[in-house]
Design a protein around this motif. Structure first.
Motif, PDB file in Angstrom:
ATOM      1  N   THR A 135      15.781 -22.260  70.613  1.00  0.00           N
ATOM      2  CA  THR A 135      15.116 -23.158  71.562  1.00  0.00           C
ATOM      3  C   THR A 135      15.751 -24.536  71.568  1.00  0.00           C
ATOM      4  O   THR A 135      16.031 -25.112  72.624  1.00  0.00           O
ATOM      5  N   THR A 136      15.979 -25.092  70.384  1.00  0.00           N
ATOM      6  CA  THR A 136      16.552 -26.438  70.294  1.00  0.00           C
ATOM      7  C   THR A 136      17.978 -26.466  70.812  1.00  0.00           C
ATOM      8  O   THR A 136      18.368 -27.377  71.551  1.00  0.00           O
ATOM      9  N   SER A 137      18.772 -25.477  70.425  1.00  0.00           N
ATOM     10  CA  SER A 137      20.167 -25.433  70.891  1.00  0.00           C
ATOM     11  C   SER A 137      20.228 -25.365  72.411  1.00  0.00           C
ATOM     12  O   SER A 137      21.075 -26.017  73.044  1.00  0.00           O
ATOM     13  N   ARG A 138      19.354 -24.607  73.023  1.00  0.00           N
ATOM     14  CA  ARG A 138      19.299 -24.490  74.483  1.00  0.00           C
ATOM     15  C   ARG A 138      19.030 -25.853  75.114  1.00  0.00           C
ATOM     16  O   ARG A 138      19.688 -26.266  76.075  1.00  0.00           O
ATOM     17  N   LYS A 139      18.076 -26.588  74.544  1.00  0.00           N
ATOM     18  CA  LYS A 139      17.733 -27.899  75.081  1.00  0.00           C
ATOM     19  C   LYS A 139      18.876 -28.894  74.890  1.00  0.00           C
ATOM     20  O   LYS A 139      19.146 -29.724  75.774  1.00  0.00           O
ATOM     21  N   ILE A 140      19.553 -28.801  73.739  1.00  0.00           N
ATOM     22  CA  ILE A 140      20.656 -29.725  73.478  1.00  0.00           C
ATOM     23  C   ILE A 140      21.814 -29.467  74.434  1.00  0.00           C
ATOM     24  O   ILE A 140      22.400 -30.408  74.997  1.00  0.00           O
ATOM     25  N   VAL A 141      22.171 -28.209  74.634  1.00  0.00           N
ATOM     26  CA  VAL A 141      23.267 -27.882  75.552  1.00  0.00           C
ATOM     27  C   VAL A 141      22.943 -28.390  76.955  1.00  0.00           C
ATOM     28  O   VAL A 141      23.790 -28.998  77.631  1.00  0.00           O
ATOM     29  N   LYS A 142      21.735 -28.163  77.410  1.00  0.00           N
ATOM     30  CA  LYS A 142      21.345 -28.628  78.747  1.00  0.00           C
ATOM     31  C   LYS A 142      21.364 -30.141  78.832  1.00  0.00           C
ATOM     32  O   LYS A 142      21.756 -30.720  79.849  1.00  0.00           O
ATOM     33  N   MET A 143      20.943 -30.806  77.761  1.00  0.00           N
ATOM     34  CA  MET A 143      20.940 -32.264  77.730  1.00  0.00           C
ATOM     35  C   MET A 143      22.360 -32.822  77.847  1.00  0.00           C
ATOM     36  O   MET A 143      22.620 -33.771  78.604  1.00  0.00           O
ATOM     37  N   VAL A 144      23.292 -32.220  77.105  1.00  0.00           N
ATOM     38  CA  VAL A 144      24.680 -32.675  77.138  1.00  0.00           C
ATOM     39  C   VAL A 144      25.288 -32.418  78.514  1.00  0.00           C
ATOM     40  O   VAL A 144      26.011 -33.257  79.071  1.00  0.00           O
ATOM     41  N   ARG A 145      24.955 -31.281  79.083  1.00  0.00           N
ATOM     42  CA  ARG A 145      25.488 -30.964  80.414  1.00  0.00           C
ATOM     43  C   ARG A 145      24.918 -31.904  81.474  1.00  0.00           C
ATOM     44  O   ARG A 145      25.641 -32.373  82.365  1.00  0.00           O
ATOM     45  N   THR A 152      22.786 -10.249  70.368  1.00  0.00           N
ATOM     46  CA  THR A 152      24.226 -10.343  70.134  1.00  0.00           C
ATOM     47  C   THR A 152      24.687 -11.782  70.351  1.00  0.00           C
ATOM     48  O   THR A 152      23.961 -12.622  70.895  1.00  0.00           O
ATOM     49  N   LEU A 153      25.925 -12.039  69.935  1.00  0.00           N
ATOM     50  CA  LEU A 153      26.512 -13.361  70.117  1.00  0.00           C
ATOM     51  C   LEU A 153      26.527 -13.748  71.594  1.00  0.00           C
ATOM     52  O   LEU A 153      26.183 -14.878  71.961  1.00  0.00           O
ATOM     53  N   GLU A 154      26.898 -12.812  72.444  1.00  0.00           N
ATOM     54  CA  GLU A 154      26.961 -13.100  73.876  1.00  0.00           C
ATOM     55  C   GLU A 154      25.568 -13.361  74.448  1.00  0.00           C
ATOM     56  O   GLU A 154      25.388 -14.239  75.306  1.00  0.00           O
ATOM     57  N   GLU A 155      24.574 -12.625  73.993  1.00  0.00           N
ATOM     58  CA  GLU A 155      23.201 -12.856  74.453  1.00  0.00           C
ATOM     59  C   GLU A 155      22.700 -14.234  74.031  1.00  0.00           C
ATOM     60  O   GLU A 155      22.039 -14.930  74.816  1.00  0.00           O
ATOM     61  N   ILE A 156      23.034 -14.641  72.823  1.00  0.00           N
ATOM     62  CA  ILE A 156      22.631 -15.977  72.356  1.00  0.00           C
ATOM     63  C   ILE A 156      23.347 -17.045  73.164  1.00  0.00           C
ATOM     64  O   ILE A 156      22.755 -18.047  73.565  1.00  0.00           O
ATOM     65  N   ARG A 157      24.642 -16.842  73.408  1.00  0.00           N
ATOM     66  CA  ARG A 157      25.406 -17.814  74.200  1.00  0.00           C
ATOM     67  C   ARG A 157      24.788 -18.001  75.580  1.00  0.00           C
ATOM     68  O   ARG A 157      24.628 -19.123  76.055  1.00  0.00           O
ATOM     69  N   ARG A 158      24.436 -16.891  76.209  1.00  0.00           N
ATOM     70  CA  ARG A 158      23.838 -16.988  77.536  1.00  0.00           C
ATOM     71  C   ARG A 158      22.475 -17.698  77.468  1.00  0.00           C
ATOM     72  O   ARG A 158      22.151 -18.495  78.349  1.00  0.00           O
ATOM     73  N   TYR A 159      21.715 -17.404  76.421  1.00  0.00           N
ATOM     74  CA  TYR A 159      20.391 -18.016  76.305  1.00  0.00           C
ATOM     75  C   TYR A 159      20.482 -19.527  76.131  1.00  0.00           C
ATOM     76  O   TYR A 159      19.732 -20.284  76.760  1.00  0.00           O
ATOM     77  N   ILE A 160      21.417 -19.987  75.286  1.00  0.00           N
ATOM     78  CA  ILE A 160      21.510 -21.440  75.064  1.00  0.00           C
ATOM     79  C   ILE A 160      22.338 -22.114  76.153  1.00  0.00           C
ATOM     80  O   ILE A 160      22.475 -23.335  76.151  1.00  0.00           O
ATOM     81  N   THR A 161      22.891 -21.339  77.085  1.00  0.00           N
ATOM     82  CA  THR A 161      23.645 -21.790  78.264  1.00  0.00           C
ATOM     83  C   THR A 161      24.950 -22.491  77.913  1.00  0.00           C
ATOM     84  O   THR A 161      25.438 -23.318  78.684  1.00  0.00           O
ATOM     85  N   ALA A 162      25.553 -22.186  76.765  1.00  0.00           N
ATOM     86  CA  ALA A 162      26.829 -22.795  76.383  1.00  0.00           C
ATOM     87  C   ALA A 162      27.989 -22.055  77.046  1.00  0.00           C
ATOM     88  O   ALA A 162      27.891 -20.872  77.382  1.00  0.00           O
ATOM     89  N   ASP A 163      29.098 -22.757  77.232  1.00  0.00           N
ATOM     90  CA  ASP A 163      30.301 -22.123  77.766  1.00  0.00           C
ATOM     91  C   ASP A 163      30.921 -21.188  76.739  1.00  0.00           C
ATOM     92  O   ASP A 163      31.556 -20.190  77.104  1.00  0.00           O
ATOM     93  N   SER A 164      30.788 -21.510  75.473  1.00  0.00           N
ATOM     94  CA  SER A 164      31.215 -20.605  74.405  1.00  0.00           C
ATOM     95  C   SER A 164      30.389 -20.907  73.168  1.00  0.00           C
ATOM     96  O   SER A 164      29.793 -21.984  73.038  1.00  0.00           O
ATOM     97  N   LEU A 165      30.345 -19.943  72.255  1.00  0.00           N
ATOM     98  CA  LEU A 165      29.560 -20.082  71.029  1.00  0.00           C
ATOM     99  C   LEU A 165      30.334 -19.455  69.886  1.00  0.00           C
ATOM    100  O   LEU A 165      30.868 -18.349  70.017  1.00  0.00           O
ATOM    101  N   GLY A 166      30.411 -20.165  68.770  1.00  0.00           N
ATOM    102  CA  GLY A 166      31.087 -19.634  67.593  1.00  0.00           C
ATOM    103  C   GLY A 166      30.355 -20.005  66.324  1.00  0.00           C
ATOM    104  O   GLY A 166      29.987 -21.171  66.123  1.00  0.00           O
ATOM    105  N   TYR A 167      30.087 -19.011  65.486  1.00  0.00           N
ATOM    106  CA  TYR A 167      29.490 -19.228  64.166  1.00  0.00           C
ATOM    107  C   TYR A 167      30.575 -19.172  63.094  1.00  0.00           C
ATOM    108  O   TYR A 167      31.528 -18.385  63.210  1.00  0.00           O
ATOM    109  N   LEU A 168      30.410 -19.925  62.041  1.00  0.00           N
ATOM    110  CA  LEU A 168      31.262 -19.780  60.874  1.00  0.00           C
ATOM    111  C   LEU A 168      31.042 -18.388  60.277  1.00  0.00           C
ATOM    112  O   LEU A 168      29.898 -17.919  60.186  1.00  0.00           O
ATOM    113  N   SER A 169      32.105 -17.746  59.883  1.00  0.00           N
ATOM    114  CA  SER A 169      31.980 -16.412  59.303  1.00  0.00           C
ATOM    115  C   SER A 169      31.388 -16.489  57.898  1.00  0.00           C
ATOM    116  O   SER A 169      31.403 -17.540  57.250  1.00  0.00           O
ATOM    117  N   HIS A 170      30.865 -15.364  57.440  1.00  0.00           N
ATOM    118  CA  HIS A 170      30.306 -15.305  56.089  1.00  0.00           C
ATOM    119  C   HIS A 170      31.382 -15.616  55.051  1.00  0.00           C
ATOM    120  O   HIS A 170      31.161 -16.404  54.121  1.00  0.00           O
TER     121      HIS A 170
END
Length: 466
Positions: free
Chosen positions: A361-371, A409-427
């Motif tokens: 939820t927060t990431s989605r709001k932040i991405v929209k705010m920056v955009r 999935t990563l792509e589903e999360i990316r679409r939800y937070i509306t970012a152009d791309s999303l990357g997590y640090l690997s384990h």
């Protein structure tokens, strides 16, 4: 105000043999305020009896009146800042817990979570124990009081051998202070010295504030007893593989603290560097989500060569107690705490660095705010792996169904937070960045590999019982 992050756990501080014990404990708790903002308390000793003052609220509010320190006299004290991980957020659950029993008075402050507390509590209640709180910490007091062992140390060991989970504990009696860290070493705890006085704290930043010398970290499974005759160290528990909470380095600990053999600030910068190696992107600026994302963003910028900027400014005067007055304005959400710098973001390809995504939820709001502030592209980078499992060792994370990465999935999360791309640090990248013995960390919130099995109720998967 909750920005949908994992909540902090607790912080403990104690000092032995100092004429300003309660005042210094207040300062120590002030330095540990980030570990809990619901309530705080101090129990002191003058060598004859114990005294207590505790209340709901921040440290500066609870102990803001200097006259309060008349209520906690003496040359030794322990203190606690609380965020509820087990037990309701009510006044009866404020620590330290102070009790009188057949052997005298004793108080205890606890950081962590006892995973078999419900089983032990049910057993104790069946035998007639009456509980005054809903906290797991209280079972330690009951077990201690029920022990027939002759010495205090033996009673503590007998009690603690019954419990499973994470604990850093500070006990105080009329004449002694005892610090104990669980055999796995989930939570940080350190030992310091101020003149002839010994100090114990959850993090080294509390020692820095009172100008105490950092001696060392309390070892996993160690019991330190401090009395008039000096200090003694014991290792009374069966040795097990350490399981230091890796999320302390990712988010919880203050960046100026030294925990698990590393300075948190330097670890977080390395997390950012590793993230840049794994998830490079063509961009104009790197910005952090303040404050926890700042060191990682600096590391990402240094490694990638992309300019670091402060594109989001945090309002530090909004606390957890903020109440949104009406449903009609709740959409302001993150904007109350963060505000974009339009001149920095306008027309830029922006990399946003944060430490984690919980519900999204927060990431989605932040991405929209920056955009909305004019960014042409917004790329979200996270300096930890996906948080897919709840923590049961002292961090109040949501249950698994509320963790977005557990079911998307990563792509589903990316679409939800509306970012152009999303990357997590690997384990593997996380463990590489933290350094040291990779086998010594608990990373259950990312991997689901829980070091201690426990009985679970409700919809979560069943794990092995004790």
């Amino acid at each position: 105000m909750n920005l949908y992050r994992p909540e902090e756990e607790c912080g403990i501080f104690g000092i032995y043999n100092h004429r300003e014990a309660s005042n210094l404990t207040y300062l120590g708790l002030y330095a540990l305020q980030h570990r809990g903002q619901e309530a705080c308390g101090i129990v002191s000793s003058d060598g004859q009896r114990l005294y207590s003052h505790k209340s709901m609220g921040l440290v500066a509010d609870v102990f803001g009146n200097p006259e309060i320190f008349r209520n906690v006299p003496g040359d030794s004290a322990i203190g606690h800042v609380r965020y509820s991980t087990t037990g309701d957020s009510v006044s009866k659950n404020i620590q330290p817990i102070l009790v009188n029993y057949s052997r005298g008075a004793i108080a205890v402050a606890h950081n962590g979570n006892i995973v078999n507390s419900q089983l032990i509590r049910a057993e104790l209640e069946a035998w007639g124990s009456i509980f005054q709180t809903t906290m797991d910490t209280e079972i330690i007091v009951h077990l201690l009081a029920a022990s027939k062992a002759s010495s205090l140390e033996e009673r503590m060991v007998e009690a603690l051998n019954r419990i499973k989970g994470a604990y850093c504990l500070l006990f105080i009696t009329e004449t002694r202070m005892v610090a104990v860290r669980d055999p796995h070493g989930f939570r940080p705890l350190c030992l310091g010295k101020l003149g002839e006085s010994y100090v114990v704290a959850s993090e080294s930043c509390a020692l820095d504030l009172i100008e105490a010398e950092f001696i060392r970290e309390v070892e996993p499974g160690e019991m330190i007893v401090i009395g008039r005759g000096g200090i003694t160290s014991h290792f009374p528990f069966k040795k097990v593989k350490p399981s230091h909470c890796i999320f302390e380095h990712v988010y919880f600990a203050r960046p100026d603290s030294y925990i698990f053999g590393k300075t948190v600030y330097l670890v977080r910068k390395e997390l950012g560097r590793q993230l840049a190696r794994e998830h490079a992107v063509d961009a104009d600026i790197v910005i952090p989500v303040p404050d926890s994302g700042v060191p990682a963003a600096m590391g990402y910028a240094e490694e990638s060569g992309i300019r670091f900027e402060l594109g989001l400014i945090r309002n530090h005067y909004v606390g957890r107690t903020f109440i949104e007055p009406a449903q009609s304005i709740r959409h302001f959400g993150v904007k109350i705490k963060l505000n974009p710098v339009r001149e920095v973001l306008k027309g830029k390809r922006v990399v946003v660095i944060d430490d984690s995504i919980v519900r999204g939820t927060t990431s989605r709001k932040i991405v929209k705010m920056v955009r909305q502030a004019g960014a042409s592209e917004v790329h979200m980078r996270i300096s930890s792996p996906p948080t897919s499992y709840p923590c049961y060792y002292g961090i109040d994370t949501p249950n698994r169904k509320e963790l977005i990465s557990s079911s998307h999935t990563l792509e589903e999360i990316r679409r939800y937070i509306t970012a152009d791309s999303l990357g997590y640090l690997s384990h593997e990248g996380l463990l590489t960045a933290v350094g040291g013995d990779k086998e010594s960390f608990c990373h259950a919130c990312f991997s689901g590999d829980y070091p201690i099995g426990f009985p679970r109720l409700g919809p979560e998967p069943q794990l092995d019982l004790f």
